[in-house]
Design a protein around this motif. Structure first.
Motif, short mmCIF file in Angstrom:
data_model
loop_
_atom_site.label_atom_id
_atom_site.label_comp_id
_atom_site.label_asym_id
_atom_site.label_seq_id
_atom_site.Cartn_x
_atom_site.Cartn_y
_atom_site.Cartn_z
N LEU A 105 49.86 5.04 17.73
CA LEU A 105 49.90 5.89 16.55
C LEU A 105 48.76 6.91 16.52
CD1 LEU A 105 50.85 3.31 13.75
CD2 LEU A 105 52.30 5.10 14.73
N THR A 106 48.06 7.05 17.62
CA THR A 106 47.00 8.04 17.69
C THR A 106 47.59 9.44 17.51
OG1 THR A 106 45.74 6.63 19.20
CG2 THR A 106 45.17 8.97 19.14
N GLY A 107 47.02 10.18 16.58
CA GLY A 107 47.51 11.53 16.31
C GLY A 107 48.61 11.61 15.28
N TYR A 108 48.98 10.47 14.67
CA TYR A 108 50.09 10.47 13.72
C TYR A 108 49.78 11.30 12.48
CZ TYR A 108 53.19 8.81 10.04
OH TYR A 108 54.08 8.76 8.99
N ILE A 109 48.57 11.21 11.97
CA ILE A 109 48.21 11.93 10.75
C ILE A 109 48.32 13.43 10.96
CG2 ILE A 109 46.33 12.43 9.15
CD1 ILE A 109 47.71 9.76 8.70
N ASN A 110 47.78 13.92 12.07
CA ASN A 110 47.87 15.35 12.35
C ASN A 110 49.31 15.79 12.51
OD1 ASN A 110 46.48 17.95 13.12
ND2 ASN A 110 47.62 17.57 15.02
N HIS A 111 50.15 14.90 13.09
CA HIS A 111 51.57 15.22 13.29
C HIS A 111 52.34 15.26 11.96
CE1 HIS A 111 55.57 15.12 15.15
NE2 HIS A 111 55.87 14.15 14.30
N SER A 112 51.96 14.40 11.01
CA SER A 112 52.73 14.28 9.77
C SER A 112 52.31 15.28 8.70
CB SER A 112 52.58 12.86 9.21
OG SER A 112 51.23 12.59 8.87
N LEU A 113 51.27 16.06 8.94
CA LEU A 113 50.82 17.05 7.97
C LEU A 113 51.20 18.45 8.45
CD1 LEU A 113 47.25 15.69 7.12
CD2 LEU A 113 49.33 15.45 5.76
N SER A 114 51.83 19.21 7.58
CA SER A 114 52.20 20.59 7.92
C SER A 114 51.04 21.53 7.63
CB SER A 114 53.43 21.01 7.11
OG SER A 114 54.55 20.20 7.45
N VAL A 115 51.09 22.71 8.24
CA VAL A 115 50.03 23.71 8.12
C VAL A 115 50.47 24.80 7.15
CG1 VAL A 115 48.67 25.44 9.35
CG2 VAL A 115 49.23 23.26 10.45
N PHE A 116 49.55 25.18 6.26
CA PHE A 116 49.79 26.32 5.36
C PHE A 116 48.59 27.27 5.46
CE2 PHE A 116 49.51 28.55 1.30
CZ PHE A 116 50.79 29.04 1.18
N TYR A 117 48.89 28.54 5.65
CA TYR A 117 47.84 29.55 5.77
C TYR A 117 47.47 30.06 4.38
CZ TYR A 117 49.04 29.40 10.70
OH TYR A 117 49.28 28.97 11.98
N THR A 118 46.19 30.01 4.08
CA THR A 118 45.73 30.32 2.72
C THR A 118 46.01 31.76 2.33
OG1 THR A 118 43.52 30.84 3.60
CG2 THR A 118 43.92 28.58 2.86
N LYS A 119 46.20 32.65 3.30
CA LYS A 119 46.50 34.05 2.96
C LYS A 119 47.85 34.19 2.26
CE LYS A 119 48.45 34.93 7.56
NZ LYS A 119 49.83 35.07 7.08
N ASP A 120 48.69 33.14 2.38
CA ASP A 120 50.01 33.19 1.76
C ASP A 120 50.02 32.67 0.33
OD1 ASP A 120 51.16 34.22 4.08
OD2 ASP A 120 51.45 32.22 4.93
N PHE A 121 48.85 32.24 -0.18
CA PHE A 121 48.77 31.87 -1.59
C PHE A 121 48.97 33.11 -2.45
CE2 PHE A 121 46.38 27.87 -0.56
CZ PHE A 121 47.25 27.02 -1.24
N GLN A 122 49.61 32.95 -3.59
CA GLN A 122 49.82 34.08 -4.48
C GLN A 122 48.53 34.50 -5.16
OE1 GLN A 122 52.94 32.95 -7.18
NE2 GLN A 122 54.51 32.81 -5.57
N ASP A 123 47.64 33.55 -5.42
CA ASP A 123 46.35 33.85 -6.05
C ASP A 123 45.24 33.08 -5.35
OD1 ASP A 123 47.34 31.48 -6.81
OD2 ASP A 123 46.85 31.67 -8.94
N PRO A 124 44.95 33.39 -4.09
CA PRO A 124 43.96 32.59 -3.33
C PRO A 124 42.56 32.68 -3.90
CG PRO A 124 44.53 34.60 -2.15
CD PRO A 124 45.46 34.53 -3.30
N ILE A 125 42.22 33.74 -4.62
CA ILE A 125 40.85 33.90 -5.12
C ILE A 125 40.52 32.83 -6.15
CG2 ILE A 125 39.29 35.50 -6.31
CD1 ILE A 125 40.86 37.78 -5.15
N GLN A 126 41.53 32.37 -6.93
CA GLN A 126 41.27 31.40 -7.98
C GLN A 126 40.99 30.01 -7.43
OE1 GLN A 126 44.33 31.41 -10.94
NE2 GLN A 126 44.33 33.63 -11.19
N ILE A 127 41.25 29.79 -6.15
CA ILE A 127 41.03 28.48 -5.56
C ILE A 127 39.59 28.38 -5.09
CG2 ILE A 127 41.75 26.88 -3.75
CD1 ILE A 127 44.46 28.23 -3.78
N GLU A 128 38.91 27.35 -5.54
CA GLU A 128 37.51 27.16 -5.22
C GLU A 128 37.31 26.96 -3.72
OE1 GLU A 128 34.00 23.88 -6.17
OE2 GLU A 128 35.80 23.99 -7.42
#
Length: 759
Positions: free
Chosen positions: A643-666
């Motif tokens: 199961l080595t690497g399972y956590i990285n495999h089960s989490l998807s990637v989201f690029y912060t530039k695609d947030f609608q209001d990224p500035i409000q996120i600390e």
């Protein structure tokens, strides 16, 4: 056989809990001899109309063979009711076999009958309509009588041997319970005792599955990866969380989740499916032995009710079975409407959880990482309160539907009411759990494009460690409250009510007359009704549902049920013997429709647990990763955990530039990407190939699991016959002996064996 049970002369054998005596007209009228007691307020004696109605009702009872005596107290008037023994002789004659040795012997005097039979007959006649068209219930509602009850007498043995907390681990005196409360109550306690006994292996296995997680508490590869993932940032999960969170912050919850979401969960779910089948099959065998011991194996409920009708009215006309498709359609539509209302209640709980998350965040009552836990806990509490409210609504609706259906007999009405009420209660209790197990967190969209309620509030998501934690908490809170708070209220409520009635009535100043004092003591006990035993059965059915359905998410459910039942048995015993008026005994040879309810729950448990393992737990994703995507896909490697690497495999990637209001996120200035629980492509955020592969395997597993579990249930049911061979052979022997005796008796009659002349 069914007549013999009612007509046998019971001597004072060991275990008898009350004295039986013959009632003759010339005997001393003592309170020990009253079969039933009616109570009226003193003010009714000054009301001409009510006093006249009382007299008419009592005179009509006298014409039917009843004897009564008015006993005046300080504020109440008691009417002791007893029945001439000739009525019981008619009862015995109607239920005996029409031919055979029993008809040859004419007893010199009417036979003695058990007190339970006497009370049952009197109660039936009292509940029937009078010549004026009124029933006793109508007279109670109009104030002519205040109440009615059967006297507690001879209950001392049950108090010593059964209705004590110190006897919690002692066997129940089922025969004594039957002699005092009738077969229906005795079968309830026999079933409850067997259910509690069978919970022991289920509780032990569930505890082993739970504790096995402790052995891997720090050794789990998944927990290690989560605890060491300081460089992985999770995307903000909702409006209450406006900052990125390190995956390692969920280390503790990840370890806790592994306690009940591990490889043993599947085996435990299959074990519980087999356990439920074995429990029911052995209970059927146990029931057969018990009713044969009671001489009720061939007893017929319809014949019993027709005999009581004929005793009450010799001109009684049989009411045939009727079925109306129009009524059935209306009942079906109304039932579906109520089910939709129960499902709508679950949606309201969803709305509450969304609004509560926003409220808790805005008022700063909780820290950001505590908001989700607070929402889950308060949501479970709200659900519990909603269950209490909807229980009263469901009972009222089920009663009205039964009245509209117009069942032929009381037993038929009880059966139909059981099905309707349990169906509504099932949706009220489990609709929220279905939402958490299979819907929560699956319709939320993804970061940057979240589904919102009314376009304002973001839908809640699963706990950081997965949806199994939410389901576990919901199950633990609701079941814990039902087993603790409900049991406390079930005991304290009647106890406090009884104490208050004693204080108001001032029994110590009442009278020195022992007969009147005994009547007053029984009057001051808490009243009982038709639903007293029904409510106990319903409580156990819901508990059985929690013990089997979703048990894959809460393996400690059988253990909690075991502790609860040990208390429940003595609590019900104390309540029935010491705090409540005597229940009207009812004859029965099984637990009725409740057996079908138990079998239905067993099938639903297989389906629900299969879906929990397939869609809620991480079992399927872990197995698929191990053999398709992980380091062991080409074969096992001793130096590497599969199961080595399972956590990285089960989490998807989201690029912060695609947030609608990224500035409000600390902290968004230095973050270019974050991770979230889902299987989506990093380019367009559509569902990835892994998602569809997992979905297909989940469905295949669900089908295989359900078929294997159901096959195991069917094989177990076939392997263990419902009726033991010893019982079948005993019944065959009795039938054979009866036929031999009839044959011998027929040969003594003139004309035996001659052919009848042709007409």
């Amino acid at each position: 056989m069914q007549g013999e049970e009612s007509c046998q002369i019971l001597a004072g054998t060991e275990g008898d809990s009350f004295p039986l005596m013959e009632i003759n007209t010339g005997e001393t009228e003592a309170s020990e001899q009253w079969d039933y007691v009616l109570v009226a307020d003193h003010r009714t004696q000054r009301n001409t109309r009510q006093a006249q109605q009382q007299q008419q009702f009592l005179e009509e009872l006298k014409r039917k063979g009843f004897h009564y005596k008015m006993i005046e107290g300080h504020k109440k008037v008691f009417f002791g009711i007893r029945v001439d023994s000739r009525i019981f002789g008619l009862y015995c004659k109607l239920l005996m076999e029409p031919e055979g040795p029993a008809t040859r012997v004419q007893p010199a005097r009417p036979p003695s009958v058990p007190a339970t039979t006497r009370i049952r007959i009197v109660n039936f006649v009292l509940n029937s309509k009078t010549a004026a068209g009124d029933t006793l219930e109508d007279l109670v509602k109009s104030g002519v009588f205040e109440t009615r009850f059967a006297l507690h007498k001879g209950e001392e043995d049950l108090k010593k041997k059964w209705a004590r907390w110190r006897n919690m681990f002692h066997p129940q005196p089922i025969d004594d319970i039957r002699d005092y409360f009738g077969e229906k109550v005795a079968l309830y306690f026999a079933w409850l005792g067997w259910y509690t006994y069978m919970l022991v292996p289920a509780a032990v296995v569930g505890l082993i599955i739970f504790l096995s997680g402790f052995s891997l508490f720090n050794a789990s590869q998944i927990s290690k990866e989560i605890c060491e993932a300081h460089d992985i940032l999770l995307c903000p999960r909702g409006d209450h969380s406006r900052r990125y969170q390190q995956l390692s912050d969920t280390c503790t919850f990840a370890k806790l989740t592994h306690l009940f979401d591990n490889e043993g969960t599947v085996l435990f779910a299959i074990f519980m499916a087999l356990w439920a089948t074995v429990f029911l099959e052995i209970w059927k065998r146990q029931r057969a032995r018990v009713v044969l011991h009671w001489d009720l194996y061939m007893w017929d409920e319809d014949q019993e009710e027709m005999a009581l009708e004929l005793i009450h009215c010799p001109d009684y006309d049989l009411r045939p079975q009727q079925h109306s498709y129009l009524r059935s359609t209306v009942i079906l539509v109304l039932s579906l409407f109520m089910i939709c209302l129960m499902i709508g209640m679950a949606h309201l709980l969803v709305v509450y959880r969304v609004l509560a998350a926003a409220l808790f965040n805005s008022t700063l009552l909780f820290q950001e990482e505590q908001v989700t836990t607070a929402v889950v806990v308060t949501g479970a509490l709200v659900h519990y309160v909603a269950i209490l409210i909807m229980t009263k609504v469901n009972k009222y609706v089920a009663l009205k539907l039964c009245d509209f259906e117009k069942p032929r007999t009381f037993s038929e009405r009880e059966s139909k009411f059981t099905i309707k009420f349990f169906t509504l209660q099932f949706f009220a209790h489990f609709s929220s759990l279905v939402y958490i197990a299979f819907i929560l967190g699956r319709i939320n969209g993804h970061p940057g494009r979240s589904v919102r309620l009314a376009g304002l509030w973001k839908l809640e998501e699963c706990h950081l460690s997965g949806c199994m934690m939410d389901l576990f908490l919901q199950m633990a809170i609701i079941m814990g409250l039902k087993q603790t708070l409900s049991n406390c209220m079930e005991y304290l409520g009647p106890w406090l009510a009884h104490k208050c009635r004693l204080m108001r009535f001032k029994l110590s100043r009442a009278t020195g007359d022992p007969e009147l004092r005994r009547l007053q003591c029984n009057y001051l006990l808490n009243p009982v009704n038709t639903f007293s035993l029904f409510d106990e059965f319903m409580e156990m059915m819901i508990q059985y549902g929690f013990t089997t359905i979703f048990v894959a998410a809460f393996p400690l459910a059988p253990l909690l049920a075991l502790f609860s039942n040990l208390v429940e048995i003595r609590l019900d015993a104390i309540k029935m013997v010491r705090l409540q008026r005597r229940l009207v005994p009812r004859k029965a040879k099984d637990i009725g429709t409740w057996l079908q309810v138990l079998e239905t729950i067993g099938v639903l448990a297989v389906i629900a647990n299969g879906m929990v393992i397939a869609f809620t737990s991480e079992f399927i994703p872990r197995v698929v990763y191990k053999y398709r995507y992980g380091p062991c896909r080409q074969g096992a490697q001793p130096a590497v955990d599969c199961l080595t690497g399972y956590i990285n495999h089960s989490l998807s990637v989201f690029y912060t530039k695609d947030f609608q209001d990224p500035i409000q996120i600390e902290g968004s200035e230095n973050v270019t990407e974050c991770r979230y629980r889902d299987y989506r492509n990093a380019q367009d955020y559509n569902l990835s190939e892994q998602f569809w592969v997992l979905l297909a395997i989940r469905l295949v597993f669900l089908i295989l699991f359900e078929h294997v579990a159901l096959c195991i249930k069917l094989i177990a049911a076939w392997f263990m016959p419902d009726v033991p061979q010893s019982v079948e052979n005993k019944v065959l022997e009795e039938k054979y002996q009866t036929l031999r005796e009839k044959m011998w008796y027929g040969r003594q009659r003139p004309g035996w064996g001659r052919a009848r002349p042709q007409a």
